[in-house]
Scaffold this active site. Structure first.
Site, PDB file in Angstrom:
ATOM      1  N   LYS A  71      -0.314   4.168   8.291  1.00 50.95           N
ATOM      2  CA  LYS A  71      -0.474   2.776   7.835  1.00 50.95           C
ATOM      3  C   LYS A  71       0.493   1.835   8.562  1.00 50.95           C
ATOM      4  CE  LYS A  71      -2.122   4.226   3.238  1.00 50.95           C
ATOM      5  NZ  LYS A  71      -3.441   3.604   3.048  1.00 50.95           N
ATOM      6  N   LYS A 114       0.871  -1.177   0.000  1.00 50.77           N
ATOM      7  CA  LYS A 114       0.000   0.000   0.000  1.00 50.77           C
ATOM      8  C   LYS A 114       0.908   1.228   0.000  1.00 50.77           C
ATOM      9  CE  LYS A 114      -1.872  -1.525   3.928  1.00 50.77           C
ATOM     10  NZ  LYS A 114      -3.267  -1.434   3.595  1.00 50.77           N
TER      11      LYS A 114
HETATM   12  C1  26W Z   1      -4.681  16.634  -2.182  1.00 57.24           C
HETATM   13  C2  26W Z   1      -4.008  15.612  -1.421  1.00 57.24           C
HETATM   14  C3  26W Z   1      -4.795  14.356  -1.295  1.00 57.24           C
HETATM   15  C4  26W Z   1      -4.587  13.342  -2.193  1.00 57.24           C
HETATM   16  C5  26W Z   1      -5.302  12.183  -2.075  1.00 57.24           C
HETATM   17  C6  26W Z   1      -5.717  14.229  -0.301  1.00 57.24           C
HETATM   18  C7  26W Z   1      -6.418  13.079  -0.185  1.00 57.24           C
HETATM   19  C8  26W Z   1      -6.216  12.052  -1.066  1.00 57.24           C
HETATM   20  C9  26W Z   1      -7.036  10.806  -0.969  1.00 57.24           C
HETATM   21  C10 26W Z   1      -8.324  11.107  -0.309  1.00 57.24           C
HETATM   22  C11 26W Z   1      -6.299   9.715  -0.298  1.00 57.24           C
HETATM   23  C12 26W Z   1      -6.902   8.369  -0.522  1.00 57.24           C
HETATM   24  O1  26W Z   1      -6.610   7.717  -1.494  1.00 57.24           O
HETATM   25  N1  26W Z   1      -7.725   7.886   0.411  1.00 57.24           N
HETATM   26  C13 26W Z   1      -8.072   6.487   0.440  1.00 57.24           C
HETATM   27  O2  26W Z   1      -9.286   6.279  -0.252  1.00 57.24           O
HETATM   28  C14 26W Z   1      -9.578   4.890  -0.343  1.00 57.24           C
HETATM   29  C15 26W Z   1     -10.798   4.739  -1.206  1.00 57.24           C
HETATM   30  O3  26W Z   1     -11.912   5.249  -0.566  1.00 57.24           O
HETATM   31  C16 26W Z   1      -9.758   4.283   1.036  1.00 57.24           C
HETATM   32  O4  26W Z   1      -9.975   2.911   0.921  1.00 57.24           O
HETATM   33  C17 26W Z   1      -8.520   4.540   1.889  1.00 57.24           C
HETATM   34  O5  26W Z   1      -8.732   4.096   3.205  1.00 57.24           O
HETATM   35  C18 26W Z   1      -8.183   6.018   1.875  1.00 57.24           C
HETATM   36  O6  26W Z   1      -6.948   6.237   2.542  1.00 57.24           O
END
Ligand code: 26W
Length: 815
Positions: free
Chosen positions: A549, A543
């Site tokens: 994590k 991951k």
């Molecule tokens: C702008 C910066 C940024 C980039 C990516 C902020 C937030 C993110 C995402 C929200 C991160 C992400 O991938 N979150 C994951 O989403 C998955 C799908 O719903 C979940 O299974 C994971 O637990 C979660 O960490």
């Protein structure tokens, strides 16, 4: 073309010579890949057109899934699978002397996403098409995907991922469908027929050019579209520039700056950075996406009041939140609607999924940046904020703090999550626990204001890629045992519970796992030039690398196991192979140190003759969708060990479960829902729960140093980070890791959870010795995994959020 092996072979041979103008005997595997790709395109073209025509004619409601990320991976194998042509093509190619797996390797792994959020979007696309919903993806065609990771001297090195280098057989450039996207400029206000009109002048217009990728549903007849946009300089701007005396070189410079908007994917996962280029990407997607959505809607010749009945726009996290003010702008400035009518249309059309509660991931754009880049859009955001605060004022007249805390604009920043909640009719979390935390803590005041908007949609994964394609032998066993109903109704996987007590069936399960492990072992052996024991426990954590994590806890525990064996070389332990795969954001210093630590531990452990045959550690570089497909079917143990409350859902956990691995995990994200189905006997649960973690954060009573004082095993491992010894050769090498745990009081409770984690690992060791019982547990996992098929998740989104018409249950009969 793909009906039977001989027809395929004949077509293929003709196409090969016709397309490439050379004899088949001179073919490279890349040639073969391209020709089969183009044959698939030809095969589905008719159905693609038919699907679109049927959408137009039926006028059924269309869903647009807006996402800055689509982590699609390779498409050849999955497309063949969904077309029902996998076996025919494999057999045909084999007769021509080619191995399909080798051909699949020729395809670049489309890495237009960081991790969970991007891969979820890709799984959803597969389910939407397979369930025959009218659902499309809308994204960015980054020239460079997520960086390619190399490990050099144990450190992560990033290389650009130019995935388009050898072309992309799946996409169709649709220049005729390009639209203009405007940045910068100023707003001029004038009055026309008694109402205010806003014109943006001196803006910079650029082209957004769409590339369409067919999303082939299971059965091969229903084809949706993933439309990804690329930025190009518009001839107009160029002409104007030239007329104004600009030089040819200036033009080239200019066009490169424009193209830079879609040049690369930001490699940050759960880490917000306020970069102008990223804001440009977000608006670029929203503006281009909306124009194309509305162009399709306009063909229905309906008033915009009908938009929410005909169109659902879903935003994947806050990244595409600008669709809200942008749609307001179009309705008000271009279609002549008043504010209240426009707002009602917008909020009934847009819905939003939250994917994280990590505060450092919440997007907040500086007001000055938004105002300069998107002056009219900013005015609208200001008005949204003004009206929202007025509504709050009325409701909470004596709570100014509450209003400040909820406002869309605060401290000279635009808070995208607040805008998203405000401007949409549905806000969902991605697991029950995550949604509960949103409602009770993170977004509590919004939940109190709009309780009806909040709902849960537990994530899912497509069983077509993660079971049928990644684990063909297991799929074959299923079909032999219970027919093929599970393919269209994954809940039917529960039928294999009937075989739990069948020794022959268990043996088949064991054989399949062993063969998958042998394949992975061969891959690792080849990469590392060392032997890998396929009968050892394959214990896997793959991951993104992130503090929460807790890859660090995993590797510290490996150090502890090493110490144990060194202290007592005859200790009785089931041999283990620990496998890691993880990319760190390039600017995430501590995460990169953890990669170095894992590699350092791996070196020490793997070359020490005293632990040989008991312990091995591998860090597989460049973790990606295609690597996941190799690793996951071969895992015995799935590490899902996030600090409770931090992992919104996790989807890797589901992929491992669907491939028969047992989970060692915390009560976090969707692990909780797995546990509810599986019970303590089929999972290895340990550590603090979300409430205990929260209490610690609130009362501040945690002391990591205290844990060290109590537990000499941990103390030994922690000291090994900084004292010369087996894991620390250069001075200060792991000093920052040490400080994060001790001086900074271990934000993610690695030390607090360590003892119980070690206990759970001892339970694994004991359980694995009883092969038959272990297999029973594995079967329980397989049987319950149908619940996490993204088909279920998509049905729920369709019914409860997007309000689509019910689909009849598919079956293999009509596939
Ligand atoms: C702008 C910066 C940024 C980039 C990516 C902020 C937030 C993110 C995402 C929200 C991160 C992400 O991938 N979150 C994951 O989403 C998955 C799908 O719903 C979940 O299974 C994971 O637990 C979660 O960490």
């Amino acid at each position: 073309m793909f009906t039977d092996k001989d027809t395929f072979k004949q077509h293929f041979q003709e196409q090969f010579v016709g397309q490439l103008g050379k004899p088949l005997k001179e073919a490279t595997s890349e040639d073969i890949y391209k020709v089969i790709g183009s044959m698939i395109r030809e095969e589905v073209g008719k159905f693609w057109a038919q699907t679109n025509t049927s959408y137009r004619e039926s006028g059924e409601k269309q869903v647009y899934y807006l996402s800055l990320e689509f982590l699609m991976g390779r498409l050849l194998g999955n497309n063949l699978l969904n077309l029902g042509a996998l076996n025919v093509v494999r057999a045909g190619l084999s007769e021509l002397g080619w191995d399909l797996e080798e051909i699949e390797e020729q395809e670049a792994d489309a890495g237009l996403g960081n991790g969970g959020l991007g891969r979820l979007a890709a799984c959803f696309m597969d389910s939407l098409a397979s369930l025959q919903y009218a659902g499309h993806g809308c994204g960015i065609r980054y020239k460079y995907g997520l960086f390619e990771q190399r490990i050099v001297d144990g450190n992560q090195v990033e290389l650009p991922d130019y995935w388009l280098q050898r072309g992309n057989v799946w996409e169709e450039r649709r220049y005729d469908k390009r639209v203009e996207v405007s940045f910068w400029g100023r707003v001029e206000t004038r009055e026309e027929n008694g109402r205010l009109v806003f014109d943006t002048v001196d803006a910079e217009g650029i082209w957004a050019v769409p590339y369409d990728v067919p999303l082939i549903g299971f059965g091969g007849r229903h084809i949706n579209t993933l439309r990804i946009w690329s930025a190009e300089a518009s001839e107009n701007a160029v002409r104007q520039g030239m007329q104004a005396g600009g030089s040819y070189y200036k033009y080239l410079d200019y066009s490169r700056t424009v193209e830079s908007i879609t040049e690369f994917l930001y490699p940050d996962d759960s880490q917000y950075e306020g970069k102008l280029l990223r804001l440009k990407q977000q608006y670029f997607l929203c503006s281009a996406g909306l124009q194309s959505i509305l162009r399709t809607f306009d063909k229905l010749e309906l008033p915009y009041e009908e938009l929410p009945n005909k169109v659902a726009i879903h935003i994947n996290d806050t990244h595409p939140t600008l669709v809200i003010p942008e749609l307001m702008r179009i309705l008000i400035d271009m279609k002549g609607y008043g504010w209240d009518e426009a707002w009602s249309i917008v909020t009934r059309t847009v819905s939003y999924t939250n994917h994280t509660i990590l505060s450092e991931a919440l997007e907040k754009w500086p007001v000055v940046m938004v105002k300069d880049l998107l002056p009219r859009v900013y005015m609208i955001i200001e008005e949204i904020n003004k009206r929202f605060c007025a509504e709050l004022m009325e409701k909470y007249p004596d709570q100014p703090d509450r209003i400040a805390q909820m406002a869309v604009i605060h401290d000279d920043q635009v808070r995208m999550a607040h805008l998203a909640i405000n401007g949409s009719h549905s806000i969902n979390g991605v697991s029950q626990l995550h949604t509960d935390i949103l409602k009770e803590k993170e977004m509590r005041s919004f939940y109190e204001l709009y309780p009806e908007r909040f709902n849960n949609k537990t994530n899912g994964i497509t069983h077509r890629r993660w079971l049928m394609h990644a684990n063909p032998e297991l799929s074959r066993l299923y079909t032999e045992s219970m027919g093929d109903g599970w393919m269209t109704n994954p809940y039917e996987l529960s039928q294999i519970l009937n075989y739990k007590e069948d020794a022959g069936f268990r043996q088949r399960i064991q054989q399949i796992k062993l063969r998958n492990k042998q394949k992975l072992a061969a891959y690792i052996s080849h990469k590392f030039d060392t032997s890998v024991d396929p009968t050892s426990i394959f214990d896997v954590q793959v991951k993104r690398l992130h503090g929460y994590k807790r890859q660090l806890m995993n590797i510290l525990h490996v150090m502890h196991l090493y110490n144990e064996i060194k202290a007592n070389p005859s200790i009785d332990r089931v041999p283990r192979t620990f496998i890691f795969g993880a990319k760190a954001a390039p600017s995430y210093y501590l995460a990169k140190r953890i990669i170095k630590l894992i590699n350092t531990v791996a070196e020490t452990v793997n070359r020490d003759p005293q632990v040989r045959g008991k312990l091995k550690v591998f860090f597989l570089e460049n973790y990606s969708v295609s690597l996941a497909e190799r690793i996951i079917p071969a895992a015995d143990i799935s590490e899902q060990i996030s600090t409770a409350s931090k992992e919104a859902s996790g989807t890797g956990n589901m992929k491992f479960m669907m491939n028969g691995a047992l989970t060692i995990g915390t009560m976090d994200g969707a692990n909780v829902e797995m546990y509810e189905m599986l019970g303590a006997e089929n999972m290895f649960i340990f550590g603090l729960n979300a409430e205990q973690v929260n209490n610690y954060y609130q009362n501040g009573q945690y002391s990591s140093a205290g844990v060290l004082a109590r537990d000499s095993r941990i103390a030994q491992v922690i000291n090994q980070l900084i004292q010369p010894g087996p894991f620390c050769t250069h001075e200060n090498e792991f000093e920052e890791i040490y400080h994060s745990l001790i001086s900074h009081n271990d934000e993610y409770f690695v030390l607090e959870d360590f003892a119980d984690y070690a206990r759970a690992h001892r339970d694994i060791d004991a359980a694995y010795r009883d092969t038959e019982n272990w297999t029973r547990k594995s079967i329980a996992n397989l049987a319950h995994s149908g619940r996490f098929a993204s088909d279920n998740t998509i049905h729920e989104y369709a019914r409860e959020i997007w309000k689509l018409a019910e689909k009849k249950q598919l079956s293999m009969m009509n596939i």
